[in-house]
Scaffold this active site. Structure first.
Site, PDB file in Angstrom:
ATOM      1  N   ARG A 111       0.945  -1.180  -0.189  1.00 31.77           N
ATOM      2  CA  ARG A 111      -0.073  -0.077  -0.006  1.00 31.77           C
ATOM      3  C   ARG A 111       1.066   1.264  -0.011  1.00 31.77           C
ATOM      4  O   ARG A 111       0.496   2.306  -0.455  1.00 31.77           O
ATOM      5  CB  ARG A 111      -0.970   0.232   1.091  1.00 31.77           C
ATOM      6  CG  ARG A 111      -2.052   0.884   1.084  1.00 31.77           C
ATOM      7  CD  ARG A 111      -2.915   0.709   2.310  1.00 31.77           C
ATOM      8  NE  ARG A 111      -2.018   0.938   3.598  1.00 31.77           N
ATOM      9  CZ  ARG A 111      -2.459   0.197   4.740  1.00 31.77           C
ATOM     10  NH1 ARG A 111      -3.248  -0.631   4.669  1.00 31.77           N
ATOM     11  NH2 ARG A 111      -1.789   0.559   5.664  1.00 31.77           N
ATOM     12  N   TYR A 137     -13.576  21.628  -8.829  1.00 26.98           N
ATOM     13  CA  TYR A 137     -14.024  20.232  -9.303  1.00 26.98           C
ATOM     14  C   TYR A 137     -15.333  20.003  -8.238  1.00 26.98           C
ATOM     15  O   TYR A 137     -15.167  19.649  -7.147  1.00 26.98           O
ATOM     16  CB  TYR A 137     -13.079  19.491  -9.233  1.00 26.98           C
ATOM     17  CG  TYR A 137     -13.402  18.018  -9.706  1.00 26.98           C
ATOM     18  CD1 TYR A 137     -13.740  17.674 -11.056  1.00 26.98           C
ATOM     19  CD2 TYR A 137     -13.149  16.815  -8.998  1.00 26.98           C
ATOM     20  CE1 TYR A 137     -14.169  16.353 -11.393  1.00 26.98           C
ATOM     21  CE2 TYR A 137     -13.343  15.639  -9.304  1.00 26.98           C
ATOM     22  CZ  TYR A 137     -13.738  15.328 -10.472  1.00 26.98           C
ATOM     23  OH  TYR A 137     -13.896  13.933 -10.903  1.00 26.98           O
ATOM     24  N   ASP A 151      -5.341  22.371  -7.285  1.00 27.27           N
ATOM     25  CA  ASP A 151      -5.678  21.247  -8.145  1.00 27.27           C
ATOM     26  C   ASP A 151      -5.066  21.875  -9.492  1.00 27.27           C
ATOM     27  O   ASP A 151      -5.454  22.661 -10.106  1.00 27.27           O
ATOM     28  CB  ASP A 151      -7.039  20.881  -8.259  1.00 27.27           C
ATOM     29  CG  ASP A 151      -7.320  19.875  -9.085  1.00 27.27           C
ATOM     30  OD1 ASP A 151      -6.768  19.699 -10.356  1.00 27.27           O
ATOM     31  OD2 ASP A 151      -8.475  19.057  -8.889  1.00 27.27           O
ATOM     32  N   LYS A 192      -6.155  12.026 -16.070  1.00 26.13           N
ATOM     33  CA  LYS A 192      -6.278  13.024 -17.330  1.00 26.13           C
ATOM     34  C   LYS A 192      -5.244  12.900 -18.147  1.00 26.13           C
ATOM     35  O   LYS A 192      -4.932  11.933 -18.700  1.00 26.13           O
ATOM     36  CB  LYS A 192      -6.672  14.352 -16.729  1.00 26.13           C
ATOM     37  CG  LYS A 192      -7.618  14.473 -15.729  1.00 26.13           C
ATOM     38  CD  LYS A 192      -9.042  14.165 -16.254  1.00 26.13           C
ATOM     39  CE  LYS A 192     -10.215  13.646 -15.097  1.00 26.13           C
ATOM     40  NZ  LYS A 192     -10.520  14.739 -14.157  1.00 26.13           N
TER      41      LYS A 192
END
Ligand SMILES: *Cc1c(COP(=O)(O)O)cnc(C)c1O
Length: 388
Positions: A54, A107, A179, A204
């Protein structure tokens, strides 16, 4: 080194991998330690090797190294999505009783996190006008811990004066997060403009092929430990194959993004001349209200922009969109293909309400030949006229 060179060279070590060009994909949960002493060493906070799946493998570390170099930050930590990177950043700096300044054009799912988790955990959010600039100083309170920025804004594409906001925030000891997904690491240097923590929805443009979910948080030296701990505590680690796709996509960012930019500007300019269009929302266009800031701080534009139409019946706009051949309809953006989406900022905005009467479309310009894209939209406008 210039960014085009960094894109190709960082996060690679062929000598450590039998001469293979790309870092291999390590599938891992358990990491074995040969001795108790080695296991104990791996638990120290400054340990940078593998400890548990992880917490990343050499595949993850390669992506983190590359994005940190490109963003110009100290170090990065990868997450399982862009949203996980945003949530981890909010959780890293905010606790019960704190105040958050959140840009009104953020967003949508980031905003939902403020309205759900943060509210539930006793963090108060004030949404601010994206064009506020140095005026943010008036909204900073003694309990304000974080100013969250995103430029240009999701759906509405307002530019933000990041250096002015950072200066005001830092004067009061407040952390600034951004962001930075729209510009990608290629077209904006967050740390040179005062940002402390930068977030990439790597889903993206870094992945770039619409086939993986991935986020990356990059921080300066002061804040990296806080951010990394939050990301690890959230447990939203990326899968190794998705990390590999992110690294693979990254290598061509320097050639893909200029083409997205060019197709986007050519589409936007053509749309500007259409009688159906009221306004284009694209900071790289000279008459956009955010153009001066964009030109001062950014080195390019991606393929994502807004098209505000004159008022038309919904059925007519639906007819236009339903028949498009090359523009897909669906969430996300940043892949090689063109997308179009009706969007509704009027439903979510509060600090600076969205009051435009006409329908708003969001376009992602893909890598197709722009003449074909224009022909597709032209046929769409004919359907719009026929149905109106
Ligand atoms: C898509 C998007 C995100 C979220 O990324 P996911 O990987 O889809 O979770 C965050 N910020 C912006 C601006 C986005 O467009």
């Amino acid at each position: 080194m210039k960014k085009d060179t960094l894109i190709v060279t960082t996060g690679r070590d062929p000598e450590a991998n039998h001469g293979v060009v790309n870092p291999p994909v390590y599938h891992a949960s358990t990491i074995l330690h040969p001795t108790v002493a080695a296991m104990e060493a791996a638990q120290r906070p400054d340990y940078t090797g593998t400890r548990y799946g992880r917490r990343g493998t050499p595949t993850t570390f390669a992506l983190e190294e590359a994005v940190a170099a490109l963003e110009g930050g100290y170090r990065s930590v990868a997450t399982g999505s862009g949203l996980a990177a945003i949530v981890a950043t909010l959780f890293a700096f905010l606790e019960s009783g704190d105040h958050l300044l959140m840009v009104d054009s953020v967003y949508g799912p980031s905003r939902r996190t403020c309205e759900t988790f943060l509210k539930k955990f006793g963090v108060q959010t004030t949404y601010y006008d994206p064009t506020i600039g140095a005026g943010i100083a008036d909204l900073i309170r003694d309990d304000t811990r974080l100013v969250f920025t995103e430029a240009p804004g999701s759906l509405t594409f307002e530019m933000q004066d990041i250096p002015a906001i950072a200066e005001a925030a830092h004067a009061r000891g407040v952390v600034v997060a951004m962001d930075n997904s729209w510009a990608s690491p290629l077209f904006f240097d967050p740390f040179r403009h005062g940002v402390d923590v930068s977030i990439q929805a790597a889903t993206k443009y870094i992945v770039g092929h619409s086939d993986a979910m991935l986020g990356v948080i990059t921080a300066n030296e002061t804040h990296f430990g806080t951010v990394q701990q939050a990301a690890h505590s959230l447990g939203a680690a990326p899968g190794p194959d998705d990390v590999y796709l992110g690294l693979r996509g990254l290598r061509t960012l320097g050639v893909r993004l200029p083409r997205h930019q060019e197709n986007g500007i050519r589409l936007a300019t053509w749309l500007q001349g259409r009688p159906e269009v009221a306004r284009i929302l694209h900071p790289a266009l000279p008459d956009d209200p955010g153009h001066a800031l964009w030109k001062r701080d950014f080195t390019g534009a991606c393929g994502l922009f807004g098209v505000l139409l004159h008022p038309r019946p919904k059925a007519a706009v639906d007819a236009m969109l339903d028949g498009l051949d090359l523009f897909g309809m669906g969430a996300s953006w940043g892949g090689y293909e063109s997308l179009i989406l009706p969007v509704h900022p009027e439903k979510i905005r509060t600090a600076r309400p969205w009051t435009e009467p006409g329908p708003l479309l969001r376009i992602h310009a893909g890598l197709e030949d722009v003449a074909d894209l224009i022909a597709d939209l032209e046929a769409g406008f004919a359907r719009l006229a026929a149905a109106a």
